[in-house]
Design an enzyme around this catalytic site. Structure first.
Site, PDB file in Angstrom:
ATOM      1  N   HIS A 173       0.824  -1.204   0.000  1.00  0.00           N
ATOM      2  CA  HIS A 173       0.000   0.000   0.000  1.00  0.00           C
ATOM      3  C   HIS A 173       0.864   1.262   0.000  1.00  0.00           C
ATOM      4  O   HIS A 173       0.991   1.943   1.018  1.00  0.00           O
ATOM      5  CB  HIS A 173      -0.962  -0.018   1.195  1.00  0.00           C
ATOM      6  N   HIS A 214     -10.266  -4.746   4.651  1.00  0.00           N
ATOM      7  CA  HIS A 214      -8.833  -4.746   4.353  1.00  0.00           C
ATOM      8  C   HIS A 214      -8.506  -6.017   3.570  1.00  0.00           C
ATOM      9  O   HIS A 214      -9.000  -7.094   3.891  1.00  0.00           O
ATOM     10  CB  HIS A 214      -8.007  -4.692   5.653  1.00  0.00           C
ATOM     11  N   GLU A 252      -6.090  -8.030   3.566  1.00  0.00           N
ATOM     12  CA  GLU A 252      -5.597  -9.168   4.362  1.00  0.00           C
ATOM     13  C   GLU A 252      -6.769  -9.911   5.021  1.00  0.00           C
ATOM     14  O   GLU A 252      -6.787 -11.146   5.081  1.00  0.00           O
ATOM     15  CB  GLU A 252      -4.607  -8.690   5.432  1.00  0.00           C
TER      16      GLU A 252
END
Ligand code: SF4
Length: 321
Positions: free
Chosen positions: A48, A132, A134
Site C-alpha cells: 500500500h 482490508h 488481508e
C-alpha cells in the site's frame, strides 16, 4: 541577511519503514520483470504505497484489482503481500495463468492457523478490520460462515459463538497491539476455552514500529507517520502516537502533504514510516523540514531487525525456467 531558522529536533523512530514482507513483495515484482520482461500483472497494489506502485508501473507492472481484468496470457500474475482468498489461485489455475504468490509468509502463517482450527472443528474469530485485503484473504481461506469478524471490543462483547467449547481466534497482522490485547482479553474472559496462536499473529514489524512510536511520542510536539491512508499498519502508528500523548499526529504520503499551519511552529518532531513506505520518502520529509528549520536528528531505537524472507520459489536464482 537571512533570518536564522528556528531549531527543530527530529526524533527518528527505529525500526521504521519497509518490513521483510514488503521487501520480498517488491523484489518479487522487480525480479519477475527482469526474468520474464514486461509486462507483469500484479493483483492489487503490491504494497500500500503509491510511490512504490508508480515506480513499478513505470518498469512495466500492470496493476489490476481482480483476475478477470487479466487477459488470457502467459505473463506472470503476482499476488500482493496482503494475501488472497483461496478462490483466487484456484481461478488462476483454471485459466492457466502463471501465478506467483507474494503473500507475506507471516500472513500465510495466519491462513494456516485458521485452516487447522477449521479442520479441528472450531469456529474461528478473526480480529481485524472489515474490507482490508488481508482480512478478505484470511476469511477467504475457508467456506463462508467459518470465520466471524470481530473489529472492536464492543463486537467481542456481543459475539455469540455456535459452541463456546469449540472456538479459536486469529488476528490481522497489522493491528494495534493494545486494542488487540483488549479484544482478545474480552474473548478469553467470555470464552475461557478459546484457542489462540502460540505466538501473536501481529507481526514483528508492526510490534517494533508501534513500540518505537510509543517511546518517541511523549517526547515530541508532533509526530509524522509516512504512509498511505489505506495502509493499516501506518494508520495504527498514527493512533498509537496520539494515545501515547502526542498532541498532533498526522499520516503523510509525501512532503507536499505537510500542513505547515500545524507543523510550521514546533520545536520537536517524531518521525516514522509504515511498513510499506520507502526510506526515500522519510528523507524527503526531513529535507522539507530542513528548508524551514535548523534540524538536528536523533534516532530512537526500540529493536534491531534482521528478518529476511526468500523470494517466491519461481523467482529464486536456481529456479527452473
Ligand atoms: S507488516 Fe508484517 S505481515 Fe505485513 S508484510 Fe510486513 S512483515 Fe508481513
Amino acid at each position: 541577511m537571512n533570518a536564522r531558522k528556528p531549531a527543530l529536533k527530529i526524533l527518528l523512530c527505529a525500526p521504521r519503514g519497509f518490513c521483510a514482507g514488503v521487501v520480498r513483495a517488491i523484489d518479487a515484482v522487480e525480479r519477475a520483470l527482469e526474468k520474464y520482461g514486461a509486462p507483469v500483472y500484479v493483483r492489487h497494489e503490491i504494497v500500500h504505497n503509491k510511490y512504490v506502485v508508480e515506480g513499478l508501473r513505470k518498469k512495466g507492472a500492470i496493476f489490476v484489482e481482480e483476475l478477470d481484468e487479466v487477459p488470457a496470457t502467459d505473463r506472470p500474475v503476482i499476488f500482493s503481500a496482503h494475501g488472497v482468498p483461496k478462490a483466487v489461485p484456484e481461478d488462476a489455475k483454471q485459466r492457466n495463468l502463471f501465478a506467483i504468490d507474494a503473500t507475506c509468509p507471516l500472513v500465510t502463517k495466519v491462513h494456516r492457523e485458521a485452516t487447522i482450527h477449521f479442520k479441528r472443528g472450531r469456529e474461528i474469530v478473526l480480529v481485524g478490520h472489515a474490507g482490508h485485503p488481508e482480512v478478505i484473504g484470511t476469511m477467504g481461506q475457508l467456506l463462508k460462515g467459518a470465520v466471524a469478524l470481530v473489529e472492536t471490543a464492543a463486537d467481542a462483547r456481543a459475539f455469540q459463538p455456535r459452541d463456546p467449547a469449540k472456538l479459536a481466534y486469529v488476528t490481522q497482522t497489522t493491528l494495534s497491539l493494545d486494542d488487540t490485547a483488549e479484544i482478545v482479553g474480552i474473548l478469553k474472559e467470555r470464552f475461557p476455552a478459546i484457542v489462540g496462536p502460540h505466538k501473536e499473529d501481529i507481526c514483528y514489524a508492526t510490534t517494533n514500529r508501534q513500540e518505537a512510536v510509543k517511546r518517541v511520542a511523549p517526547r515530541v510536539d508532533a509526530m509524522i507517520v509516512v504512509g498511505a491512508p489505506n495502509s493499516s499498519n501506518s494508520q495504527r502508528l498514527r493512533e498509537v502516537a496520539e494515545r501515547a500523548g502526542c498532541r498532533v499526529a498526522a499520516l503523510v504520503q509525501r512532503a507536499d502533504d505537510i500542513d505547515w499551519s500545524v507543523f510550521g511552529s514546533i520545536e520537536s518532531l517524531g518521525l516514522t514510516a509504515g511498513a510499506s513506505a520507502p526510506e526515500v520518502l522519510v528523507e524527503e520529509i526531513i529535507d522539507a523540514f530542513g528548508a524551514r528549520y535548523e534540524v538536528s536528528v536523533e534516532s530512537v531505537s526500540a529493536a534491531d531487525e534482521d528478518v529476511f524472507f526468500p523470494l517466491p520459489r519461481e523467482l529464486r536464482e536456481n529456479a527452473a525456467e
